[in-house]
Design a protein around this motif. Structure first.
Motif, PDB file in Angstrom:
ATOM      1  N   PHE A  80      19.981-116.193   1.208  1.00  0.00           N
ATOM      2  CA  PHE A  80      18.134-116.493   0.812  1.00  0.00           C
ATOM      3  C   PHE A  80      17.184-117.029   1.692  1.00  0.00           C
ATOM      4  O   PHE A  80      15.999-116.386   1.977  1.00  0.00           O
ATOM      5  N   SER A  81      17.423-117.539   2.913  1.00  0.00           N
ATOM      6  CA  SER A  81      17.021-117.737   3.716  1.00  0.00           C
ATOM      7  C   SER A  81      16.321-117.550   4.743  1.00  0.00           C
ATOM      8  O   SER A  81      15.261-117.170   5.641  1.00  0.00           O
ATOM      9  N   GLU A  82      16.889-116.370   5.023  1.00  0.00           N
ATOM     10  CA  GLU A  82      17.104-115.346   5.488  1.00  0.00           C
ATOM     11  C   GLU A  82      16.118-114.160   5.381  1.00  0.00           C
ATOM     12  O   GLU A  82      16.091-112.689   6.627  1.00  0.00           O
ATOM     13  N   ARG A  83      15.926-113.709   4.042  1.00  0.00           N
ATOM     14  CA  ARG A  83      15.092-113.121   3.432  1.00  0.00           C
ATOM     15  C   ARG A  83      13.769-113.001   3.354  1.00  0.00           C
ATOM     16  O   ARG A  83      13.200-114.155   3.675  1.00  0.00           O
ATOM     17  N   ASN A  84      12.856-112.031   4.385  1.00  0.00           N
ATOM     18  CA  ASN A  84      10.806-112.016   4.068  1.00  0.00           C
ATOM     19  C   ASN A  84      10.866-110.488   3.492  1.00  0.00           C
ATOM     20  O   ASN A  84      10.106-110.069   3.909  1.00  0.00           O
ATOM     21  N   GLY A  85      11.103-110.554   1.967  1.00  0.00           N
ATOM     22  CA  GLY A  85      10.512-109.853   1.506  1.00  0.00           C
ATOM     23  C   GLY A  85       9.453-110.183   0.704  1.00  0.00           C
ATOM     24  O   GLY A  85       9.249-111.221   0.678  1.00  0.00           O
ATOM     25  N   LEU A  86       8.994-108.933  -0.601  1.00  0.00           N
ATOM     26  CA  LEU A  86       8.288-109.204  -1.493  1.00  0.00           C
ATOM     27  C   LEU A  86       8.406-110.439  -2.435  1.00  0.00           C
ATOM     28  O   LEU A  86       7.450-111.225  -2.628  1.00  0.00           O
ATOM     29  N   VAL A  87       8.972-110.422  -2.863  1.00  0.00           N
ATOM     30  CA  VAL A  87       9.727-111.451  -3.365  1.00  0.00           C
ATOM     31  C   VAL A  87       9.845-112.824  -2.966  1.00  0.00           C
ATOM     32  O   VAL A  87       9.001-113.767  -3.985  1.00  0.00           O
ATOM     33  N   GLU A  88      10.801-113.266  -1.663  1.00  0.00           N
ATOM     34  CA  GLU A  88       9.872-113.967  -1.090  1.00  0.00           C
ATOM     35  C   GLU A  88       8.191-114.418  -0.583  1.00  0.00           C
ATOM     36  O   GLU A  88       7.904-116.099  -1.127  1.00  0.00           O
ATOM     37  N   TRP A  89       7.846-113.875  -0.903  1.00  0.00           N
ATOM     38  CA  TRP A  89       6.416-113.898  -0.752  1.00  0.00           C
ATOM     39  C   TRP A  89       5.819-114.219  -1.694  1.00  0.00           C
ATOM     40  O   TRP A  89       4.753-115.563  -1.456  1.00  0.00           O
ATOM     41  N   ILE A  90       5.605-113.825  -2.643  1.00  0.00           N
ATOM     42  CA  ILE A  90       5.816-114.164  -4.232  1.00  0.00           C
ATOM     43  C   ILE A  90       6.043-115.655  -4.343  1.00  0.00           C
ATOM     44  O   ILE A  90       5.028-116.457  -4.660  1.00  0.00           O
ATOM     45  N   LEU A  91       7.573-115.362  -4.352  1.00  0.00           N
ATOM     46  CA  LEU A  91       7.882-117.304  -4.479  1.00  0.00           C
ATOM     47  C   LEU A  91       7.415-118.001  -3.879  1.00  0.00           C
ATOM     48  O   LEU A  91       7.219-119.842  -4.726  1.00  0.00           O
ATOM     49  N   ALA A  92       6.876-118.397  -1.894  1.00  0.00           N
ATOM     50  CA  ALA A  92       5.935-119.007  -1.636  1.00  0.00           C
ATOM     51  C   ALA A  92       4.807-118.852  -2.468  1.00  0.00           C
ATOM     52  O   ALA A  92       4.321-120.302  -1.489  1.00  0.00           O
ATOM     53  N   HIS A  93       3.487-118.324  -2.461  1.00  0.00           N
ATOM     54  CA  HIS A  93       2.520-118.196  -2.561  1.00  0.00           C
ATOM     55  C   HIS A  93       2.193-118.642  -3.861  1.00  0.00           C
ATOM     56  O   HIS A  93       1.218-118.590  -4.022  1.00  0.00           O
ATOM     57  N   GLY A  94       3.215-118.043  -5.130  1.00  0.00           N
ATOM     58  CA  GLY A  94       2.895-118.340  -6.284  1.00  0.00           C
ATOM     59  C   GLY A  94       2.100-117.045  -6.818  1.00  0.00           C
ATOM     60  O   GLY A  94       1.160-117.328  -7.967  1.00  0.00           O
ATOM     61  N   GLU A  95       1.748-116.047  -6.486  1.00  0.00           N
ATOM     62  CA  GLU A  95       0.699-114.498  -6.405  1.00  0.00           C
ATOM     63  C   GLU A  95       1.018-113.427  -6.802  1.00  0.00           C
ATOM     64  O   GLU A  95       2.340-113.254  -6.249  1.00  0.00           O
ATOM     65  N   PRO A  96       1.014-112.724  -7.550  1.00  0.00           N
ATOM     66  CA  PRO A  96       1.671-111.175  -8.016  1.00  0.00           C
ATOM     67  C   PRO A  96       0.720-110.282  -6.769  1.00  0.00           C
ATOM     68  O   PRO A  96       0.461-110.730  -6.054  1.00  0.00           O
ATOM     69  N   ILE A  97       2.169-109.375  -7.125  1.00  0.00           N
ATOM     70  CA  ILE A  97       1.607-108.259  -5.568  1.00  0.00           C
ATOM     71  C   ILE A  97       1.838-107.274  -6.645  1.00  0.00           C
ATOM     72  O   ILE A  97       2.188-106.934  -7.557  1.00  0.00           O
ATOM     73  N   LEU A  98       0.626-106.226  -6.622  1.00  0.00           N
ATOM     74  CA  LEU A  98       0.241-104.691  -6.639  1.00  0.00           C
ATOM     75  C   LEU A  98       0.475-103.853  -6.188  1.00  0.00           C
ATOM     76  O   LEU A  98      -0.609-103.695  -5.594  1.00  0.00           O
ATOM     77  N   ALA A  99       1.763-102.709  -5.469  1.00  0.00           N
ATOM     78  CA  ALA A  99       1.187-101.883  -4.403  1.00  0.00           C
ATOM     79  C   ALA A  99       1.041-101.089  -4.860  1.00  0.00           C
ATOM     80  O   ALA A  99       2.512-100.191  -5.959  1.00  0.00           O
ATOM     81  N   ARG A 100       0.173 -99.546  -5.519  1.00  0.00           N
ATOM     82  CA  ARG A 100       0.169 -98.780  -6.386  1.00  0.00           C
ATOM     83  C   ARG A 100       1.249 -97.305  -5.313  1.00  0.00           C
ATOM     84  O   ARG A 100       0.981 -96.518  -6.265  1.00  0.00           O
ATOM     85  N   ASN A 101       0.850 -97.109  -4.244  1.00  0.00           N
ATOM     86  CA  ASN A 101       2.194 -96.309  -3.453  1.00  0.00           C
ATOM     87  C   ASN A 101       2.364 -96.633  -2.292  1.00  0.00           C
ATOM     88  O   ASN A 101       2.814 -98.164  -1.616  1.00  0.00           O
ATOM     89  N   ARG A 102       3.121 -95.979  -1.378  1.00  0.00           N
ATOM     90  CA  ARG A 102       3.760 -96.070  -0.457  1.00  0.00           C
ATOM     91  C   ARG A 102       3.214 -97.321   1.025  1.00  0.00           C
ATOM     92  O   ARG A 102       3.736 -98.306   0.769  1.00  0.00           O
ATOM     93  N   GLN A 103       1.779 -96.121   1.027  1.00  0.00           N
ATOM     94  CA  GLN A 103       0.955 -96.871   1.538  1.00  0.00           C
ATOM     95  C   GLN A 103       0.668 -98.428   2.252  1.00  0.00           C
ATOM     96  O   GLN A 103       0.623 -99.321   2.382  1.00  0.00           O
ATOM     97  N   GLU A 104       0.453 -98.831   0.377  1.00  0.00           N
ATOM     98  CA  GLU A 104       0.259-100.086   0.007  1.00  0.00           C
ATOM     99  C   GLU A 104       1.449-100.567   0.033  1.00  0.00           C
ATOM    100  O   GLU A 104       1.251-102.233   0.754  1.00  0.00           O
ATOM    101  N   ILE A 105       2.816-100.467   0.422  1.00  0.00           N
ATOM    102  CA  ILE A 105       3.362-101.099   0.767  1.00  0.00           C
ATOM    103  C   ILE A 105       3.799-101.497   1.337  1.00  0.00           C
ATOM    104  O   ILE A 105       4.448-103.128   2.488  1.00  0.00           O
ATOM    105  N   VAL A 106       4.032-100.526   2.318  1.00  0.00           N
ATOM    106  CA  VAL A 106       3.788-100.858   3.622  1.00  0.00           C
ATOM    107  C   VAL A 106       2.699-101.697   4.725  1.00  0.00           C
ATOM    108  O   VAL A 106       2.851-102.226   5.408  1.00  0.00           O
ATOM    109  N   ASN A 107       1.460-101.481   3.759  1.00  0.00           N
ATOM    110  CA  ASN A 107       1.045-102.654   4.631  1.00  0.00           C
ATOM    111  C   ASN A 107       0.242-104.107   4.530  1.00  0.00           C
ATOM    112  O   ASN A 107       0.671-104.954   5.564  1.00  0.00           O
TER     113      ASN A 107
END
Length: 70
Positions: free
Chosen positions: A6-33
């Motif tokens: 877990f400590s080696e991961r740096n994905g969207l889930v880990e960002w939410i766990l660290a910041h406590g904010e939701p993420i909505l990426a409506r398309n592939r480009q928003e994910i890549v951003n």
């Protein structure tokens, strides 16, 4: 991804766990951003992605994710 600690991961889930904010990426480009915010482990086949922190008494205890695959 799942084989890494877990400590080696740096994905969207880990960002939410660290910041406590939701993420909505409506398309592939928003994910890549998210790379611009330092996220390096992006979902490979997802076309859209929604992640919401699950909180208890103000503390993030998990993340609920919905995604659609291309």
């Amino acid at each position: 991804y799942r084989t890494r600690k877990f400590s080696e991961r740096n994905g969207l889930v880990e960002w939410i766990l660290a910041h406590g904010e939701p993420i909505l990426a409506r398309n592939r480009q928003e994910i890549v951003n998210w790379v611009e915010r330092g996220v390096t482990d992006l979902p490979v086949r997802a076309c859209c992605w929604l992640g919401v922190p699950m909180k208890v008494r103000g503390e993030v205890v998990g993340v609920m994710v919905l995604r659609s695959f291309c």
